[in-house]
Design a protein around this motif. Sequence first.
Motif, PDB file in Angstrom:
ATOM      1  N   ALA A   2       0.827  -1.210   0.000  1.00  0.00           N
ATOM      2  CA  ALA A   2       0.000   0.000   0.000  1.00  0.00           C
ATOM      3  C   ALA A   2       0.857   1.254   0.000  1.00  0.00           C
ATOM      4  O   ALA A   2       0.530   2.250  -0.652  1.00  0.00           O
ATOM      5  N   LEU A   3       1.973   1.203   0.728  1.00  0.00           N
ATOM      6  CA  LEU A   3       2.860   2.361   0.809  1.00  0.00           C
ATOM      7  C   LEU A   3       3.470   2.685  -0.549  1.00  0.00           C
ATOM      8  O   LEU A   3       3.430   3.831  -1.006  1.00  0.00           O
ATOM      9  N   LEU A   4       4.036   1.673  -1.211  1.00  0.00           N
ATOM     10  CA  LEU A   4       4.632   1.902  -2.531  1.00  0.00           C
ATOM     11  C   LEU A   4       3.572   2.333  -3.532  1.00  0.00           C
ATOM     12  O   LEU A   4       3.801   3.242  -4.340  1.00  0.00           O
ATOM     13  N   ALA A   5       2.416   1.686  -3.490  1.00  0.00           N
ATOM     14  CA  ALA A   5       1.337   2.044  -4.418  1.00  0.00           C
ATOM     15  C   ALA A   5       0.929   3.496  -4.234  1.00  0.00           C
ATOM     16  O   ALA A   5       0.678   4.221  -5.208  1.00  0.00           O
ATOM     17  N   GLN A   6       0.868   3.934  -2.996  1.00  0.00           N
ATOM     18  CA  GLN A   6       0.512   5.323  -2.719  1.00  0.00           C
ATOM     19  C   GLN A   6       1.558   6.278  -3.268  1.00  0.00           C
ATOM     20  O   GLN A   6       1.229   7.309  -3.866  1.00  0.00           O
ATOM     21  N   PHE A   7       2.838   5.921  -3.074  1.00  0.00           N
ATOM     22  CA  PHE A   7       3.907   6.758  -3.610  1.00  0.00           C
ATOM     23  C   PHE A   7       3.826   6.858  -5.133  1.00  0.00           C
ATOM     24  O   PHE A   7       4.020   7.935  -5.714  1.00  0.00           O
ATOM     25  N   VAL A   8       3.549   5.736  -5.797  1.00  0.00           N
ATOM     26  CA  VAL A   8       3.436   5.727  -7.253  1.00  0.00           C
ATOM     27  C   VAL A   8       2.334   6.667  -7.708  1.00  0.00           C
ATOM     28  O   VAL A   8       2.526   7.498  -8.616  1.00  0.00           O
ATOM     29  N   GLU A   9       1.161   6.556  -7.081  1.00  0.00           N
ATOM     30  CA  GLU A   9       0.043   7.401  -7.482  1.00  0.00           C
ATOM     31  C   GLU A   9       0.293   8.871  -7.162  1.00  0.00           C
ATOM     32  O   GLU A   9      -0.139   9.759  -7.899  1.00  0.00           O
ATOM     33  N   GLU A  10       0.993   9.143  -6.101  1.00  0.00           N
ATOM     34  CA  GLU A  10       1.343  10.532  -5.769  1.00  0.00           C
ATOM     35  C   GLU A  10       2.265  11.124  -6.828  1.00  0.00           C
ATOM     36  O   GLU A  10       2.117  12.299  -7.207  1.00  0.00           O
ATOM     37  N   GLU A  11       3.203  10.322  -7.308  1.00  0.00           N
ATOM     38  CA  GLU A  11       4.119  10.814  -8.341  1.00  0.00           C
ATOM     39  C   GLU A  11       3.393  11.041  -9.655  1.00  0.00           C
ATOM     40  O   GLU A  11       3.659  12.025 -10.357  1.00  0.00           O
ATOM     41  N   PHE A  12       2.467  10.158 -10.004  1.00  0.00           N
ATOM     42  CA  PHE A  12       1.669  10.364 -11.215  1.00  0.00           C
ATOM     43  C   PHE A  12       0.873  11.670 -11.101  1.00  0.00           C
ATOM     44  O   PHE A  12       0.816  12.465 -12.042  1.00  0.00           O
ATOM     45  N   ALA A  13       0.259  11.876  -9.950  1.00  0.00           N
ATOM     46  CA  ALA A  13      -0.557  13.079  -9.740  1.00  0.00           C
ATOM     47  C   ALA A  13       0.297  14.339  -9.807  1.00  0.00           C
ATOM     48  O   ALA A  13      -0.119  15.355 -10.376  1.00  0.00           O
ATOM     49  N   SER A  14       1.488  14.281  -9.237  1.00  0.00           N
ATOM     50  CA  SER A  14       2.367  15.451  -9.246  1.00  0.00           C
ATOM     51  C   SER A  14       2.841  15.799 -10.648  1.00  0.00           C
ATOM     52  O   SER A  14       3.220  16.938 -10.927  1.00  0.00           O
ATOM     53  N   ALA A  15       2.821  14.793 -11.546  1.00  0.00           N
ATOM     54  CA  ALA A  15       3.210  15.023 -12.946  1.00  0.00           C
ATOM     55  C   ALA A  15       2.038  15.519 -13.781  1.00  0.00           C
ATOM     56  O   ALA A  15       2.178  15.727 -14.989  1.00  0.00           O
ATOM     57  N   GLY A  16       0.886  15.706 -13.139  1.00  0.00           N
ATOM     58  CA  GLY A  16      -0.275  16.223 -13.856  1.00  0.00           C
ATOM     59  C   GLY A  16      -1.206  15.154 -14.389  1.00  0.00           C
ATOM     60  O   GLY A  16      -2.189  15.468 -15.066  1.00  0.00           O
TER      61      GLY A  16
END
Length: 326
Positions: free
Chosen positions: A234-248
């Motif tokens: 869950a932690l890694l998945a959250q980080f992945v989605e946060e990075e996608f969101a930060s890229a727009g």
Amino acid sequence: MIKQFKTKLFIVFAAGVLLILSQSSYAQGAKNALKTVIIDAGHGGRDPGARGLISTEAEVALSIALKLGKELEQAYPEINFIYTRKDAALPKGVTDPNLANRIRAEMANEAKGDLFISIHLNATGQKAGGWYQKKITGYRNKVVYVGKGKTRKKKLIKQPIYQSYYVKNTRIGTETYIWAADRSSAKSENIVLDDEDSGEDEPVDDPNNVLDLNSPEAKIRAQLYTKYFFRNSALLAQFVEEEFASAGRKSFGVKQRNHKGIWVLQATGMPSILIETGFISNKEEEEYLVSDAGQKEVVQNIVTAFKRYKEELENPRHLPRSATGN
């Protein structure tokens, strides 16, 4: 009666001790926490996955997975990166997609992987790009005859007037899947209880030092490992989605899967995530995912998330509440 009571007391005690040890180990962190990482390109061979207008899921997932592996290998030469496939074929040349998914999990487990990352593309289930539909724009009178012989007569009906129009497939965005917390028992069946790092002084050939996999303590330990894997997934998945969101990118966040169709999440005895990098059924997002620039950005987002995850394992600060499953 006394024997049953002692067994229950032991189970409670063991659970408490193992939970403390598990939490303590995480809190202290671990140097080089990731030694072996499995990178999986979804689908392949006669299983193309979802189809876009100009590509297939299998093709794009492979391209992204290979680029991801290359970036990670350069950044972390001390980590062993294993690929489930490096070409268009299914893993190990099999032709059955279901067998291929089992092989993916077996490869990860046999390698004693510390992390499993599966790359996929999403689709809406509707025609890629878009499709034509009809709608009623009005009615016109039409004379029809009903009945037969002497009973035959005219009848005026309203006949609908249809107009065709194009519906664009507009769904875009990313989401990352993990195995559901309420199905932890299914994943625990695939966890290898390995004591090789527990201490060098313990005699490996001592018959009294063999862990019975059916014993209460083994089952408790498997459950604790499962909870740990869920939390880290869950932690890694959250980080992945946060990075996608930060890229727009539009992010649908972390999702849980709880059916056996997602074998690579259920049957891998390690933290595991499945990344849906975008919708191949959307024309613009497919073009983005096929392009070098788009793939480079997707890879960089995942690499950054990987870096954050590794740092959190080795130098833990805090876990976001949403990532713990609590």
